[in-house]
Design an enzyme around this catalytic site. Structure first.
Site, PDB file in Angstrom:
ATOM      1  N   ASP A 143     -38.219  -0.308  -3.789  1.00 40.37           N
ATOM      2  CA  ASP A 143     -39.616  -0.348  -3.073  1.00 40.37           C
ATOM      3  C   ASP A 143     -39.782   1.236  -2.353  1.00 40.37           C
ATOM      4  O   ASP A 143     -39.976   1.126  -1.189  1.00 40.37           O
ATOM      5  CB  ASP A 143     -39.420  -1.382  -1.881  1.00 40.37           C
ATOM      6  CG  ASP A 143     -40.549  -1.930  -1.397  1.00 40.37           C
ATOM      7  OD1 ASP A 143     -41.635  -1.878  -1.930  1.00 40.37           O
ATOM      8  OD2 ASP A 143     -40.510  -2.460  -0.351  1.00 40.37           O
ATOM      9  N   ILE A 166     -43.393  -1.691  17.138  1.00 38.19           N
ATOM     10  CA  ILE A 166     -43.646  -0.438  16.465  1.00 38.19           C
ATOM     11  C   ILE A 166     -44.184  -0.841  15.182  1.00 38.19           C
ATOM     12  O   ILE A 166     -44.549   0.180  14.276  1.00 38.19           O
ATOM     13  CB  ILE A 166     -42.807   0.779  16.374  1.00 38.19           C
ATOM     14  CG1 ILE A 166     -41.526   0.643  16.154  1.00 38.19           C
ATOM     15  CG2 ILE A 166     -42.905   1.445  17.968  1.00 38.19           C
ATOM     16  CD1 ILE A 166     -40.375   1.547  16.060  1.00 38.19           C
TER      17      ILE A 166
END
Ligand code: NAG
Length: 777
Positions: A591, A473
């Site tokens: 991040d 995925i």
């Protein structure tokens, strides 16, 4: 043998017991005995099983269900009290035992199925794993009493035993033992023979499951009478010749050395079956084999251990006989009196490995020698059969493969000197080093039952159908993300670092550490992790709707309404605010971007990917961490870039970029666009400064955004993107502003005046806001 399709490997180890010296008795260094579900300690012979309560620090389970019965077992033995109570595991649960001695350990699991409230244990179905071995696979039992005995080699500092209920079921356990095994009980390697004289090596690493432990020609020996708490059963039910009724017994003849714990008790070595013990004393019988048959599973390897002691002969070199496993002659013309240094009555054993490829019956025979002038007789004192639980490496792994390797066994001066040869089974991962060293202390302090747990690689293979490509995925520089389903039905996202690369080790550790500390509705939770020699794998809760980024732009974009977008931003801001004001200490995510914000089935935002997260003493003292610049292009705080100083405000900057993505429906960096448009932050801010932000709004929501909501949102994004970190708001302030933008949107939609004046909106309680402002600005 030939043509029957059965392959027999054997290893043969002669141990010279009389020369070995041991202290008297065997005192296991690791000795965990737990009476599950019991509120008090239970004495079994001279051993004490701890109450469940006293042993609770070894167990991590989501729900405590302690079961009791008033049913008294018909078998009354000193261990009966263990079966009166049980623990029920409604979800995956793990025992973690600190291991002081890196040797083989017994794991004994006691089961007695009874009914407790809604739990009918005879219907329970579950699996039990350790490290990378399956102990029990979809196991269920309806028997009154059963003990499953395994021995596993432990090389890590703790032994993790995991109970995983099958879908819609539960697991249970009445008692558990984890006990050190004398390290010479199972030796690593030996000579092996079969038709092909191949070698079997690596027994030390094998997980063994006891199939049967038999006292030939003798009574049952209960665990209380065995130095290693083993149980030996009589052999009648396995004998092929039903008419054998005589036992041969001569216990006085057994001459142990100074060996304190004995490979088998005197009741085993001092009793035996011999050819002459047949009731019909007919000479024909002396020429016929004596045979036992055992049920086994086809296709598996078995360790067969013969226990011999010549308690029969009156003088040396008078008894010669043959020993067979199935039709294979493993020990022709065996003379026990010379094998152990010219003496009668010395006990010893012989190990063989056999695999049955066509049958599920394992046949063991002893028979007369065909040497001339030898009296036909034969003897067997005891027998153990242990199933070798192979590591499954590939879906269709051929269990015969990988076991044929060289072995050397040299005996010098009566001592067995084992020369270790290159380790075989390269896929056996021995080093299950605990990653999270602080783990155990955190476990108690944050009391989170779903604390990140180590998951056996095997289980991950199973959950991903051996990393089936159709289950991928996501992908990135680190490796792949797979969708998987655990045995208990839990959906997981499995992030597998590229096998073999050690580059991401620090990120991996960081992430396990961070996620194990934090549990929050808006942070993706870690279900477990796996670090074995070549593998670094993280298992997260599966977040159904993918990344925020995928909903905003690209082929998979969905039509999120402005209110939905605001709610997603608010959720993500909450998650980051929680991180920044953390329960233990502040953490910088480092991040933040739209691909690291995931949406669940209800579009609830969850911040993910803590691989670059930073915390540390510096952060709380001076307010920044000096570090090389890492993060994602397009989201990088310019100040951090210039000064290499990371602060919480670096996350705020990146979040500002995410806000613009949400507003404009485009990526932070889009290199397909004209130069001035490539970087979203700079481009959008020029529009904002000229007061024309509405012109770059995502057309999908442009019509529905109310001007006040847009104004508030735009201002917030702008503040986040301030050049100087000190001028940016805290995450708490961002959160408050976004809530305000939502409130304005809703008020306008309902055509009402907001029930509070914008500027009077209460500020969120931000417990660290004071300190974060003074420290970080
Ligand atoms: C004993 O069994 C082996 C293996 O099945 C066989 O080869 C041998 O002939 C048997 N011996 C006698 C005396 O029956």
């Amino acid at each position: 043998m030939k043509g029957c399709g059965e392959v027999v490997y054997f290893i043969s180890v002669w141990l010279i017991f009389s020369l070995a010296s041991f202290s008297s008795g065997f005192n296991p260094i690791d000795n965990y005995l737990i009476d599950c579900g019991s509120s008090s300690n239970t004495s079994v012979a001279d051993r004490i099983f701890l109450s469940d309560n006293a042993a609770s620090n070894f167990l991590s389970t989501p729900l405590d269900v302690l079961a009791q019965t008033t049913y008294k077992s018909i078998i009354s033995s000193s261990d009966s009290p263990l079966y009166q109570t049980a623990r029920i595991f409604t979800k995956t649960s793990t025992y973690t035992f600190p291991i002081r001695q890196h040797v083989r350990h017994w794991i004994r699991l006691y089961f007695s199925a009874f009914v407790y409230e809604n739990y009918n244990m005879s219907t329970a179905s579950f699996s039990v794993f350790t490290e990378n071995h399956v102990l029990l696979d979809d196991f269920s039992t309806s028997s009154t009493i059963s003990v499953k005995e395994f021995s596993v080699s432990v090389t890590s500092d703790d032994l993790v035993i995991m109970f995983i209920p099958s879908v819609d079921s539960f697991a249970f356990l009445n008692a558990i033992e984890v006990v050190s095994v004398p390290d010479d009980l199972i030796t690593d390697n030996a000579v092996l023979t079969a038709d092909t004289f191949e070698n079997f090596k690596g027994m030390l690493n094998q997980t063994l499951e006891t199939v049967v432990r038999v006292n030939m020609g003798g009574p049952m020996v209960s665990f209380e009478d065995d130095a290693l708490s083993r149980t030996w059963i009589p052999d009648q039910s396995f004998l092929v010749d039903a008419d054998i009724i005589k036992n041969f017994s001569n216990i006085e003849a057994v001459r142990y050395g100074s060996n304190g714990w004995d490979f088998a008790p005197a009741t085993v070595y001092g009793t035996a079956r011999t050819l002459s013990s047949r009731s019909d004393y007919n000479s024909n019988y002396f020429t016929a084999n004596l045979t036992w048959i055992f049920d086994v599973d086809q296709g598996f390897h078995y360790l067969v251990r013969f226990h011999f002691c010549d308690i029969l002969s009156k003088s040396l070199n008078t008894l010669y006989f043959n020993v067979y496993i199935d039709s294979f002659e493993v020990l022709p013309n065996l003379d026990l009196s010379t094998m152990r240094g010219n003496s009668l009555g010395l006990p010893g054993y012989e190990d063989y490995v056999t695999v049955l490829t066509v049958s599920n019956k394992l046949r063991v025979s002893i028979g007369p020698s065909t040497l001339p002038g030898v009296d036909p007789n034969a003897i067997l004192n005891g027998l153990e059969i242990m199933k070798i639980k192979h590591v499954r490496s590939t879906p269709n792994s051929d269990s015969n493969k990988g076991v044929r390797l060289a072995a050397i066994c040299v005996s010098i001066g009566g001592f067995l000197v084992v020369i270790l040869v290159v380790v075989f089974f390269s896929f056996i991962c021995k080093k299950w080093k605990r990653l999270v060293t602080k783990g155990d202390s955190n476990k108690t302090s944050c009391a989170a039952p779903n604390y990140g747990i180590r998951i056996p690689f095997l289980l991950i293979q199973e959950a991903t159908n051996h990393f089936d490509e159709s289950l991928i995925i996501g992908a990135g520089g680190f490796g792949m993300v797979y969708k998987g389903v655990l045995k208990d039905g839990t959906k997981v996202a499995i992030k597998r670092n590229k096998p073999g690369s050690q580059q991401g080790l620090i990120e991996f550790r960081t992430e396990v550490e961070m996620l194990s500390q934090f549990h929050h509705r808006h942070l993706v939770s870690l279900i477990g992790y796996c670090q074995e020699e070549n593998e670094m794998i993280l298992l997260y809760e599966y977040v159904e709707n993918g990344t925020l980024s995928s909903h905003l732009c690209g082929s998979g974009r969905s039509m999120l309404s402005w209110k939905q977008r605001l709610e997603i931003c608010i959720g993500a801001a909450r998650g980051l605010h929680y991180l920044h004001t953390g329960p233990v200490r502040a953490v910088i995510h480092r991040d933040v971007k739209s691909t690291n914000i995931l949406l669940d089935e209800n579009l609830i935002a969850k911040v993910a990917d803590f691989g670059l997260s930073k915390t540390g003493p510096d952060l709380s003292q001076v307010g920044y961490v000096s570090t090389a610049v890492k993060g994602s292009f397009g989201y990088l705080d310019p100040e951090y870039f210039r000064k290499q100083r990371l602060t919480l405000k670096s996350d705020v900057y990146s979040f500002g970029v995410v806000l613009l993505e949400v507003l404009c429906g485009r990526a932070a960096v889009d290199s397909t666009l004209p130069t001035e448009k490539i970087g979203l932050a700079g481009w959008a801010m020029t529009w904002h400064k000229t007061g024309k932000l509405e012109q770059i709004i995502d057309p999908a929501v442009a019509g529905e955004i109310k001007p006040d909501s847009l104004r508030k949102f735009g201002e917030t994004a702008e503040k986040c993107l301030a050049e100087v970190g000190a001028k940016r708001p805290s995450m708490g302030e961002v959160l408050w502003n976004l809530e305000c933008a939502l409130e304005l949107q809703e008020a306008m939609e309902n055509d009402t005046i907001p029930n509070v004046q914008i500027d009077d909106l209460p500020k969120p309680v931000d417990k660290n806001s004071e300190s974060s402002i003074s420290i970080f600005e």
